[in-house]
Design a protein around this motif. Structure first.
Motif, PDB file in Angstrom:
ATOM      1  N   ASP A  66      36.315  49.256  27.002  1.00  0.00           N
ATOM      2  CA  ASP A  66      35.873  48.142  26.167  1.00  0.00           C
ATOM      3  C   ASP A  66      36.986  47.111  25.970  1.00  0.00           C
ATOM      4  O   ASP A  66      36.724  45.900  25.947  1.00  0.00           O
ATOM      5  CB  ASP A  66      35.392  48.648  24.804  1.00  0.00           C
ATOM      6  N   THR A  67      38.210  47.600  25.821  1.00  0.00           N
ATOM      7  CA  THR A  67      39.331  46.673  25.635  1.00  0.00           C
ATOM      8  C   THR A  67      39.548  45.840  26.893  1.00  0.00           C
ATOM      9  O   THR A  67      39.800  44.632  26.815  1.00  0.00           O
ATOM     10  CB  THR A  67      40.613  47.445  25.277  1.00  0.00           C
ATOM     11  N   TYR A  68      39.431  46.458  28.055  1.00  0.00           N
ATOM     12  CA  TYR A  68      39.596  45.697  29.289  1.00  0.00           C
ATOM     13  C   TYR A  68      38.478  44.660  29.451  1.00  0.00           C
ATOM     14  O   TYR A  68      38.706  43.573  29.990  1.00  0.00           O
ATOM     15  CB  TYR A  68      39.649  46.628  30.489  1.00  0.00           C
ATOM     16  N   VAL A  69      37.280  44.980  28.986  1.00  0.00           N
ATOM     17  CA  VAL A  69      36.195  43.989  29.016  1.00  0.00           C
ATOM     18  C   VAL A  69      36.547  42.808  28.114  1.00  0.00           C
ATOM     19  O   VAL A  69      36.337  41.638  28.474  1.00  0.00           O
ATOM     20  CB  VAL A  69      34.855  44.621  28.586  1.00  0.00           C
ATOM     21  N   LYS A  70      37.106  43.113  26.940  1.00  0.00           N
ATOM     22  CA  LYS A  70      37.516  42.040  26.029  1.00  0.00           C
ATOM     23  C   LYS A  70      38.610  41.181  26.658  1.00  0.00           C
ATOM     24  O   LYS A  70      38.614  39.949  26.522  1.00  0.00           O
ATOM     25  CB  LYS A  70      37.995  42.629  24.704  1.00  0.00           C
ATOM     26  N   ILE A  71      39.544  41.814  27.336  1.00  0.00           N
ATOM     27  CA  ILE A  71      40.624  41.072  28.000  1.00  0.00           C
ATOM     28  C   ILE A  71      40.038  40.160  29.074  1.00  0.00           C
ATOM     29  O   ILE A  71      40.409  38.975  29.178  1.00  0.00           O
ATOM     30  CB  ILE A  71      41.643  42.055  28.606  1.00  0.00           C
ATOM     31  N   ALA A  72      39.111  40.688  29.866  1.00  0.00           N
ATOM     32  CA  ALA A  72      38.471  39.874  30.907  1.00  0.00           C
ATOM     33  C   ALA A  72      37.715  38.701  30.283  1.00  0.00           C
ATOM     34  O   ALA A  72      37.754  37.572  30.787  1.00  0.00           O
ATOM     35  CB  ALA A  72      37.527  40.733  31.741  1.00  0.00           C
ATOM     36  N   ASN A  73      37.040  38.965  29.156  1.00  0.00           N
ATOM     37  CA  ASN A  73      36.331  37.890  28.446  1.00  0.00           C
ATOM     38  C   ASN A  73      37.291  36.819  27.941  1.00  0.00           C
ATOM     39  O   ASN A  73      36.984  35.627  27.980  1.00  0.00           O
ATOM     40  CB  ASN A  73      35.552  38.470  27.264  1.00  0.00           C
ATOM     41  N   ALA A  74      38.438  37.256  27.434  1.00  0.00           N
ATOM     42  CA  ALA A  74      39.431  36.303  26.950  1.00  0.00           C
ATOM     43  C   ALA A  74      39.923  35.410  28.084  1.00  0.00           C
ATOM     44  O   ALA A  74      40.059  34.195  27.925  1.00  0.00           O
ATOM     45  CB  ALA A  74      40.602  37.051  26.309  1.00  0.00           C
ATOM     46  N   TYR A  75      40.171  36.000  29.251  1.00  0.00           N
ATOM     47  CA  TYR A  75      40.597  35.204  30.406  1.00  0.00           C
ATOM     48  C   TYR A  75      39.512  34.209  30.811  1.00  0.00           C
ATOM     49  O   TYR A  75      39.801  33.072  31.180  1.00  0.00           O
ATOM     50  CB  TYR A  75      40.956  36.108  31.587  1.00  0.00           C
ATOM     51  N   TYR A  76      38.254  34.644  30.733  1.00  0.00           N
ATOM     52  CA  TYR A  76      37.173  33.711  31.046  1.00  0.00           C
ATOM     53  C   TYR A  76      37.162  32.549  30.056  1.00  0.00           C
ATOM     54  O   TYR A  76      36.991  31.384  30.445  1.00  0.00           O
ATOM     55  CB  TYR A  76      35.813  34.418  31.017  1.00  0.00           C
ATOM     56  N   SER A  77      37.362  32.858  28.804  1.00  0.00           N
ATOM     57  CA  SER A  77      37.291  31.833  27.761  1.00  0.00           C
ATOM     58  C   SER A  77      38.405  30.796  27.881  1.00  0.00           C
ATOM     59  O   SER A  77      38.219  29.639  27.485  1.00  0.00           O
ATOM     60  CB  SER A  77      37.330  32.487  26.374  1.00  0.00           C
ATOM     61  N   ILE A  78      39.554  31.196  28.415  1.00  0.00           N
ATOM     62  CA  ILE A  78      40.638  30.226  28.599  1.00  0.00           C
ATOM     63  C   ILE A  78      40.664  29.712  30.042  1.00  0.00           C
ATOM     64  O   ILE A  78      41.632  29.080  30.464  1.00  0.00           O
ATOM     65  CB  ILE A  78      42.014  30.812  28.213  1.00  0.00           C
TER      66      ILE A  78
END
Length: 420
Positions: free
Chosen positions: A158-170
């Motif tokens: 789940d944390t890696y999904v959040k990290i991937a989402n953060a990269y998408y957002s920036i």
């Protein structure tokens, strides 16, 4: 989640009880131990502990605001006590659900001295990162997710999904793939669609369509019941111009009942036509125009008529060109209908429609007069046939063809004893 954190925090903080670090994965813990020494367990002082206990009692009665009043009034002197209270305040604000900014402020104060017990410190860093994600502070969230993994030696899908989402957002689209792949590996047999969605989005927005197709081909095998993956795979095959796989994939999707949009049905019909199966295209359009999924408008009736025409179903094609003509009142559609009716040897109907095409100003009238002459001729109406062929003779484009018909009509009428 927040209530569990608060409960664990406060129960463990009672002055009389010894506070132990939260348990975590053994292999990850061993890796973390190699990099840092295990910090000693600390307890809050008696004075602070009593006030924290009272705050917890108020929280237990759902009086979070009352608990916060007590906590905010605590003037802790020891660094550990202050960090501990700040963490408690932060969790309470997080529990309220609309005070993320304040929760973040106090979490930063709690983790800054790096003095909390291991469990509390690790959970605080992770909660801080989660709240920063919620408040769109993506770069800061990335820093703290990394800090959490470095500190605890833990990692989770789940944390890696959040990290991937953060990269998408920036908009660091290239950075999405690695954490998404790690999430997929950690999810293991408990498959989750989110990291795949992020990978496909990354490749699509970078126009790396073949890479996106590779991911989608895997996804339809893992999630075969999810209709969106079938339709997306079909569309991505179109992007890379692999039309054979596109039609095969969308055909399978259709047979499973996954195509539910007008655009999807029309795309499949177009692919049928392009792949040499216009009859399948016609039947598909006809069915879904009938159900109302595909609109009964000029464009779609035109596609249906063309499909039947391509499939050499002349009579049915003529019928739909006739419907198209009524929808549009355009001469070109009457012309097509009339020509096909003549070809289908429906001569009486052809004569009516061809005359309508002429009345509405159809182009290339010489060809229409030729068709009228032929229709009258095959009905034995030689006088009318002769009159129409004479009109065709006046058009330079059809004069040569019409000339041959003139003598043929004359000879036939003479043999039949018909005056023309």
């Amino acid at each position: 989640m927040y209530k569990k954190l608060v409960t664990a925090l406060v129960i463990a903080s009672t002055v009389a009880a010894a506070q132990l670090p939260l348990s975590f994965d053994v292999s990850a813990a061993e890796a973390a131990k190699k990099e840092k020494k295990k910090r000693p367990t600390q307890l809050v002082g008696p004075s602070v502990g009593k006030k924290v206990q009272k705050a917890f009692e108020l929280y237990s009665t759902d009086d979070i605001d009352g608990a916060l009043v007590l906590l905010l009034d605590i003037e802790a002197k020891k660094v550990y006590d202050k960090a501990y209270v700040d963490r408690f305040i932060a969790v309470m604000y997080a529990t309220k659900g609309n005070e993320e900014a304040k929760a973040i402020k106090y979490l930063k104060l709690a983790v800054a001295p790096d003095i909390l017990n291991e469990g509390d410190h690790g959970e605080s860093i992770k909660l801080l990162a989660d709240l920063q994600m919620q408040t769109k502070a993506y770069k800061e969230a990335l820093v703290n997710y990394k800090a959490w993994m470095d500190f605890t030696g833990k990692e989770d899908a789940d944390t890696y999904v959040k990290i991937a989402n953060a990269y998408y957002s920036i908009r660091r689209l290239d950075k999405i793939i690695e954490p998404a792949d790690k999430a997929i590996a950690l999810f293991g047999d408990k498959h989750n669609q989110n990291p795949y969605i992020l990978k496909i989005t990354s490749y699509y927005e970078r126009k790396m369509y073949k890479d996106a197709v590779d991911v989608l081909e895997t996804v339809v095998q893992i999630f075969p019941k999810n209709k969106q993956w079938w339709t997306q795979l079909g569309m991505f095959y179109l992007l890379i111009e692999d039309y054979n796989k596109a039609v095969q994939t969308l055909d399978l999707a259709y047979k499973q009942g996954f195509l539910e949009k007008e655009s999807e049905i029309k795309t499949l019909a177009n692919l049928y036509s392009q792949s040499g199966a216009p009859f399948k295209a016609a039947k598909l359009l006809e069915k879904h125009i009938g159900t109302g999924l595909v609109k009964r408008d000029e464009t779609n009736i035109g596609s249906l008529a063309n499909a039947y025409h391509s499939a050499q179903n002349i009579g049915i094609a003529a019928k739909y060109y006739g419907e198209l003509a009524k929808l549009t009142n355009e001469a070109q559609h009457y012309r097509k209908q009339g020509m096909l009716l003549k070809q289908d040897e429906q001569f009486k109907s052809a004569i009516v429609v061809l005359n309508q095409a002429i009345d509405k100003g159809a182009k290339n009238k010489g060809r229409l007069y030729m068709s009228l002459a032929e229709s009258h001729f095959y009905l034995g109406q030689y006088k009318k046939a002769y009159a129409e062929i004479k009109k065709a003779m006046k058009d330079p484009k059809t004069r040569k063809s019409a000339k041959g018909w003139v003598s043929f009509i004359e000879d036939t009428a003479r043999r039949k004893n018909v005056a023309i």
